[in-house]
Design a protein around this motif. Structure first.
Motif, PDB file in Angstrom:
ATOM      1  N   ASN A   1       0.810  -1.214   0.000  1.00 57.14           N
ATOM      2  CA  ASN A   1       0.000   0.000   0.000  1.00 57.14           C
ATOM      3  C   ASN A   1       0.845   1.266   0.000  1.00 57.14           C
ATOM      4  O   ASN A   1       0.491   2.254  -0.634  1.00 57.14           O
ATOM      5  CB  ASN A   1      -0.948  -0.003   1.202  1.00 57.14           C
TER       6      ASN A   1
ATOM      7  N   MET B   1      -7.136  -0.295   4.125  1.00 61.59           N
ATOM      8  CA  MET B   1      -6.190  -0.065   3.047  1.00 61.59           C
ATOM      9  C   MET B   1      -6.662  -0.821   1.809  1.00 61.59           C
ATOM     10  O   MET B   1      -7.396  -1.815   1.935  1.00 61.59           O
ATOM     11  CB  MET B   1      -4.787  -0.526   3.449  1.00 61.59           C
TER      12      MET B   1
ATOM     13  N   PRO C   1      -6.536   6.724   2.912  1.00 62.09           N
ATOM     14  CA  PRO C   1      -5.770   6.774   4.165  1.00 62.09           C
ATOM     15  C   PRO C   1      -6.384   7.637   5.252  1.00 62.09           C
ATOM     16  O   PRO C   1      -6.192   7.365   6.431  1.00 62.09           O
ATOM     17  CB  PRO C   1      -4.407   7.326   3.727  1.00 62.09           C
TER      18      PRO C   1
ATOM     19  N   TYR D   1      -2.372   6.054  -0.991  1.00 63.28           N
ATOM     20  CA  TYR D   1      -1.968   4.664  -1.143  1.00 63.28           C
ATOM     21  C   TYR D   1      -1.706   4.352  -2.608  1.00 63.28           C
ATOM     22  O   TYR D   1      -2.278   4.965  -3.519  1.00 63.28           O
ATOM     23  CB  TYR D   1      -3.047   3.733  -0.585  1.00 63.28           C
TER      24      TYR D   1
END
Length: 600
Positions: A340, A494, A509, A595
């Motif tokens: 991620n 995530m 996030p 991410y």
């Protein structure tokens, strides 16, 4: 006339000279004076063409001098004088053949312009001054250019020349960097890799101060302190010797450690000895906040889970402790945090991302069960995913294949699960989720500490629970889902749950929400297999058989007799639990504030 060239005297012309014309080949500045002259040029080195004018009967073509500093011409002798070069540009020599190289600091790149004289009669004076013989044209020089992104540069250093000897001596400008491949490949391809490389150039004594200034300017651009990226980070490194089928230490030492060392990071490497060793170490180490700039987990996702929970229970206070950024070098099985943050399974590239990372706030989840709260940074699962993850521990010898084998076994056995679930839903339509995702990811991808999106001062406190510990009455705005016969109940914070599992493509996030996926067990087997096969690229997001929600809290009560509850891949009691999001509570070491996942 003589040319004084860094200690070498090269006779070029012996007749008297009454008038000389000079012109810089780069900035076109011209000078024309008799007998004495001081040249000032904005470039370093200043490449000068000198032509003989006036009462000279010699018909030879003018000589050419390539100079690294301005000239003072007096009494028919050319002397070098000292000048400070602008830090954005530097000229040096290749060590192999002393060819001139122009190094330029651009906005995002270090440009290297290899300047190669085309003439075969070059006078080799072995210095940044390349003196070409008569007969060469002013622009008779080829150029081979290349560039290195600042992100790739690890360290720049200057070793000054030895000035105690009368011999010609050179210092060295050294550049350590990574050659990155696969950066333009789709993030789902897992092709991002890094390999160490080094460039070194000769510099003369007069250019040493300019070279030192240039190296400092290069390091300032390679490590942007304004956004929190610092060089030579102090890192606490946890290595799980049992991770990745026992290959974690080897992967760390072969791939990540050389990058961290070349970047001059100060490392405290700790091998974990048993489960929760990292948790205890982080919880009990005095002065952790002052000692380290980050915590690196060389493992699967178990060690990051331990580290976050260790931070939560520090005596200094979790609000302060959670400001220590956490990251991962992929050395285990899952490696979701590395995927991620870095978009890679390559330890060297992940180490590069660690070196170039800046503290970046992220949301964390608080999992409460039996009156005790734990931190979850990745996921919570009950049903098929938890069964496959925890029910195949005896198959770990198979590596990543155990997940595929375990999944097929359960799908073809028509395994189903029963539970009660109440959820506080924020978005339940794909259109709402897409709009929210687009708005979030459309922001600039440059980390700026004063950006409201990255302001950790608005972090919600631990362990204050907005919705209680799971024993309170269900709030009126929570929705009860039909989960009496399901295959999947999976929640993530995530996008990537493994290097090949983009289970939550809409996860963000810092949006304050969790992503919830449910799949009913009554759909045909081939539809479940189709859903699971599409997870690698997030294609299941479009399936009509997948229900996808954004929520900020939920409660689950298992109604089956036995099963598994998986929190970040760790086993918890098969009992009721409740989860809620804490905005910006945690911190990771990331080179981008989003991410690494494709757009939905």
């Amino acid at each position: 006339m003589r040319l004084h060239c860094h200690g070498l005297f090269l006779p070029l012309y012996s007749s008297p000279v009454k008038h000389i014309h000079f012109q810089c080949r780069h900035c076109s500045t011209q000078w024309s004076r008799e007998h004495s002259l001081t040249l000032d040029c904005t470039l370093n080195p200043c490449v000068i063409s000198a032509s003989w004018l006036g009462s000279i009967s010699d018909s030879r073509a003018p000589p050419i001098a390539c100079l690294s500093t301005p000239l003072l011409i007096h009494n028919s002798t050319v002397h070098m004088t000292t000048a400070s070069a602008p830090p954005e540009t530097l000229f040096a020599l290749t060590i192999s053949d002393h060819s001139r190289v122009k190094l330029v600091l651009d906005t995002k790149f270090l440009f290297l312009d290899y300047l190669q004289p085309r003439t075969s009669s070059n006078i080799a004076c072995f210095s940044p001054v390349a003196c070409l013989s008569p007969g060469s044209a002013v622009d008779d020089e080829s150029s081979q250019q290349c560039s290195i992104p600042y992100f790739n540069i690890l360290y720049a250093d200057v070793t000054p020349p030895n000035t105690t000897t009368s011999l010609i001596n050179y210092g060295t400008l050294s550049l350590d960097y990574c050659i990155v491949t696969g950066a333009d490949a789709p993030i789902t391809a897992n092709e991002r890799k890094a390999k160490l490389a080094r460039l070194a150039f000769h510099i003369d004594a007069q250019s040493a101060p300019a070279a030192a200034a240039f190296a400092a300017a290069l390091m300032a651009r390679a490590y942007n302190a304004a956004v929190g990226c610092i060089a030579q980070k102090r890192l606490l490194v946890f290595v799980n010797p049992f991770g990745g089928k026992g290959k974690a230490i080897r992967r760390f030492r072969a791939g990540a450690l050389p990058v961290l060392e070349v970047a001059r990071c100060k490392l405290n490497i700790v091998e974990t000895k048993y489960r929760n060793y990292a948790l205890e170490y982080v919880e009990n180490t005095q002065g952790l906040e002052e000692l380290y700039d980050g915590i690196v987990c060389c493992s699967g996702d178990g060690i990051p889970h331990e580290v976050f929970n260790g931070l939560a229970h520090r005596s200094t206070g979790p609000d302060r402790a959670f400001k220590i950024p956490v990251c991962q070098i992929p050395c285990g099985t899952g490696n979701a945090l590395a995927k991620n943050l870095c978009g890679t399974m390559d330890p060297a590239y992940a180490a590069l991302c660690t070196v170039k990372g800046a503290p970046t706030p992220i949301d964390l989840c608080i999992f409460t069960q039996n009156g005790k709260s734990s931190v979850s940074f990745l996921s919570q699962a009950i049903g098929l995913i938890a069964d496959v993850d925890l029910g195949t521990e005896h198959m770990r010898w198979m590596g990543n294949a155990r997940v595929t084998v375990g999944l097929l076994q359960r799908v073809f056995a028509h395994k189903s699960y029963a539970l009660d679930a109440q959820v506080r839903i924020v978005h339940d339509s794909r259109d709402q989720i897409r709009r929210a995702h687009k708005k979030h990811t459309a922001r600039p991808v440059t980390i700026t500490p004063d950006s409201p999106d990255l302001d950790s001062s608005s972090a919600e406190a631990w362990p204050d629970l907005k919705y209680g510990d799971g024993t309170d009455d269900i709030p009126e705005d929570w929705v009860t889902l039909d989960t009496s016969n399901i295959s999947l109940f999976y929640v993530g914070k995530m996008p990537w749950m493994a290097f090949d599992a983009l289970f939550f493509p809409a996860a963000l996030p810092r949006d304050g929400y969790m992503d919830l996926v449910t799949v009913d067990a009554t759909i045909p087997t081939f539809e479940i297999l189709s859903i699971m096969s599409g997870v690698a690229e997030g294609k299941h997001f479009e399936s009509d058989h997948v229900k996808y929600y954004k929520c900020d809290a939920y409660r689950v009560t298992p109604t089956g007799q036995e099963g598994y509850v998986s929190i970040d891949g760790e086993k918890f009691d098969y009992a009721p639990f409740q989860v809620e999001v804490k905005k910006r509570l945690g911190t990771v070491l990331s080179y981008q504030p989003i991410y690494q996942a494709p757009a939905i």
